[in-house]
Design a protein around this motif. Structure first.
Motif, short mmCIF file in Angstrom:
data_model
loop_
_atom_site.label_atom_id
_atom_site.label_comp_id
_atom_site.label_asym_id
_atom_site.label_seq_id
_atom_site.Cartn_x
_atom_site.Cartn_y
_atom_site.Cartn_z
N ALA A 168 0.85 -1.06 0.03
CA ALA A 168 -0.15 -0.13 0.00
C ALA A 168 0.88 1.33 0.09
N SER A 169 1.85 1.33 0.88
CA SER A 169 2.53 2.50 1.03
C SER A 169 3.56 2.70 -0.25
N LYS A 170 3.98 1.69 -0.91
CA LYS A 170 4.78 1.63 -2.23
C LYS A 170 3.87 2.20 -3.15
N VAL A 171 2.81 1.70 -3.39
CA VAL A 171 1.94 2.19 -4.51
C VAL A 171 1.52 3.88 -4.15
N ALA A 172 1.50 4.22 -2.93
CA ALA A 172 1.22 5.44 -2.67
C ALA A 172 2.44 6.47 -2.97
N PHE A 173 3.86 5.79 -2.67
CA PHE A 173 4.82 6.47 -3.05
C PHE A 173 5.00 6.68 -4.27
N ILE A 174 4.94 5.71 -5.10
CA ILE A 174 4.97 5.81 -6.58
C ILE A 174 4.06 6.70 -7.34
N HIS A 175 2.96 6.71 -6.72
CA HIS A 175 1.95 7.73 -7.25
C HIS A 175 2.39 9.25 -6.97
N LEU A 176 3.13 9.31 -5.83
CA LEU A 176 3.62 10.92 -5.34
C LEU A 176 4.64 11.28 -6.37
N VAL A 177 5.77 10.14 -6.54
CA VAL A 177 6.87 10.46 -7.25
C VAL A 177 6.44 10.69 -8.55
N THR A 179 3.73 12.00 -9.89
CA THR A 179 3.21 13.08 -10.05
C THR A 179 4.18 14.18 -9.99
N LEU A 180 5.26 14.08 -9.05
CA LEU A 180 6.38 15.12 -8.89
C LEU A 180 7.21 15.11 -10.12
N GLN A 181 7.35 14.15 -10.93
CA GLN A 181 8.03 14.08 -12.17
C GLN A 181 7.37 15.01 -12.97
N LYS A 182 5.86 15.09 -13.19
CA LYS A 182 5.31 16.03 -14.11
C LYS A 182 5.18 17.48 -13.56
N SER A 219 13.97 27.31 -3.97
CA SER A 219 14.08 28.80 -4.59
C SER A 219 12.87 28.60 -5.91
N GLU A 220 12.62 27.74 -6.40
CA GLU A 220 11.76 27.53 -7.43
C GLU A 220 10.21 27.42 -7.12
N PRO A 221 9.42 28.36 -7.67
CA PRO A 221 8.13 28.41 -7.14
C PRO A 221 7.36 27.09 -7.94
N SER A 222 6.17 26.63 -7.02
CA SER A 222 5.34 25.65 -7.53
C SER A 222 4.01 25.98 -7.36
N GLU A 223 3.25 25.86 -8.34
CA GLU A 223 1.93 26.63 -8.36
C GLU A 223 1.04 25.29 -8.43
N HIS A 224 1.23 24.21 -8.34
CA HIS A 224 0.34 23.00 -8.38
C HIS A 224 -0.38 22.74 -7.10
N THR A 225 -1.45 22.48 -7.57
CA THR A 225 -2.39 22.05 -6.30
C THR A 225 -2.25 20.51 -5.88
N TRP A 226 -2.29 20.09 -4.80
CA TRP A 226 -1.89 18.66 -4.43
C TRP A 226 -3.11 17.69 -4.63
N THR A 231 -0.94 6.88 -12.38
CA THR A 231 0.33 6.12 -12.42
C THR A 231 0.12 5.22 -13.68
N THR A 232 -0.82 5.18 -14.69
CA THR A 232 -0.85 4.14 -15.41
C THR A 232 0.27 4.21 -16.68
N ASN A 233 0.61 2.97 -17.06
CA ASN A 233 1.79 3.25 -18.23
C ASN A 233 3.00 3.70 -17.54
#
Length: 235
Positions: A168-177, A179-182, A219-226, A231-233
């Motif tokens: 469960a936590s691995k899937v949550a972590f992969i989803h997180l990372v 999205t952080l890539q994008k 120092s870089e702004p991030s304007e994305h909402t959380w 994570t497909t494909n």
């Protein structure tokens, strides 16, 4: 000569080059867990870690375990797990429950928890301010895993994770990372080495390299909402 710092009412920290050479880089003692001090510390790569019977201890490990999001490694077993779609993933819906599970789950490698009541409240305060976030894994209406951490600029500071169901936590972590890539995040701070994080692509770097990367990232702004994306494909 390394000298342990004692913090007062000011929010400044000693230079991290003063961190002790013993494991995990103890840098300073004392102070408080106010949002101002925590944000100042994290922006410099300094974080609190202590147990109930101790004063507040502040750390700056070297080497530092980090994951650059574009270096996430999703192995065959993890891809199979993702493809099974066993979990639904949400963000910031039950932050308090996630941190409570992280504090209470039994971990074979440690005696007790470092997530004290004081720490829990501090991160709840940071969550209300929009800095601390939780990623939650569900099976139906049951919370079965997740993690929490802080986001500043384009850096994410991972704090703790838990699983009540395998993977469960691995899937949550992969989803997180994923999205952080994008979102073009520069790094995920994993603090100290674990084989689990290494298997997902995290690497150790010297403190100086970490701090250089961190200075740019925060120092870089991030304007994305959380709101995490699918994570497909994932290759």
């Amino acid at each position: 000569m390394h000298q342990l710092g004692w913090l007062g009412v000011e929010y400044d920290f000693p230079d991290t080059s003063n961190a002790l050479d013993e494991p995990n880089g103890l840098l300073a003692v004392g102070g408080d867990l106010s949002p101002e001090r925590l944000l100042r510390g994290y922006s410099k790569g300094i974080f609190p870690w202590y147990s109930d019977e101790q004063p507040i201890l502040w750390w700056s490990p070297s080497p530092r375990m980090i994951l650059e999001p574009n270096k996430l490694h999703v192995g065959r077993s993890a891809r199979k797990l993702l493809n099974k779609q066993l979990f639904s993933i949400t963000t910031d819906t039950v932050f308090a429950r996630v941190i409570e599970h992280c504090a209470s789950i039994e971990r074979p490698e440690q005696d007790g928890t470092w997530i004290t009541d004081e720490m829990r409240q501090a991160y709840l305060d940071l969550h209300k301010l929009g800095y601390a976030h939780s990623i939650e894994a569900w099976q139906g209406d049951r919370l079965v895993g997740g993690l929490y951490g802080l986001a500043m600029g384009k850096a994410f500071f991972g704090e703790s994770m838990f699983s009540l169901v395998s993977g469960a936590s691995k899937v949550a972590f992969i989803h997180l990372v994923h999205t952080l890539q994008k979102w073009d995040y520069k790094l995920v701070d994993c603090q100290i080495h674990t084989e689990y994080l290494a298997s997902l692509g995290a690497q150790e770097v010297p403190r100086e390299e970490f701090e250089s990367l961190l200075k740019i990232a925060v120092s870089e702004p991030s304007e994305h909402t959380w709101q995490l994306t699918s994570t497909t494909n994932i290759a």
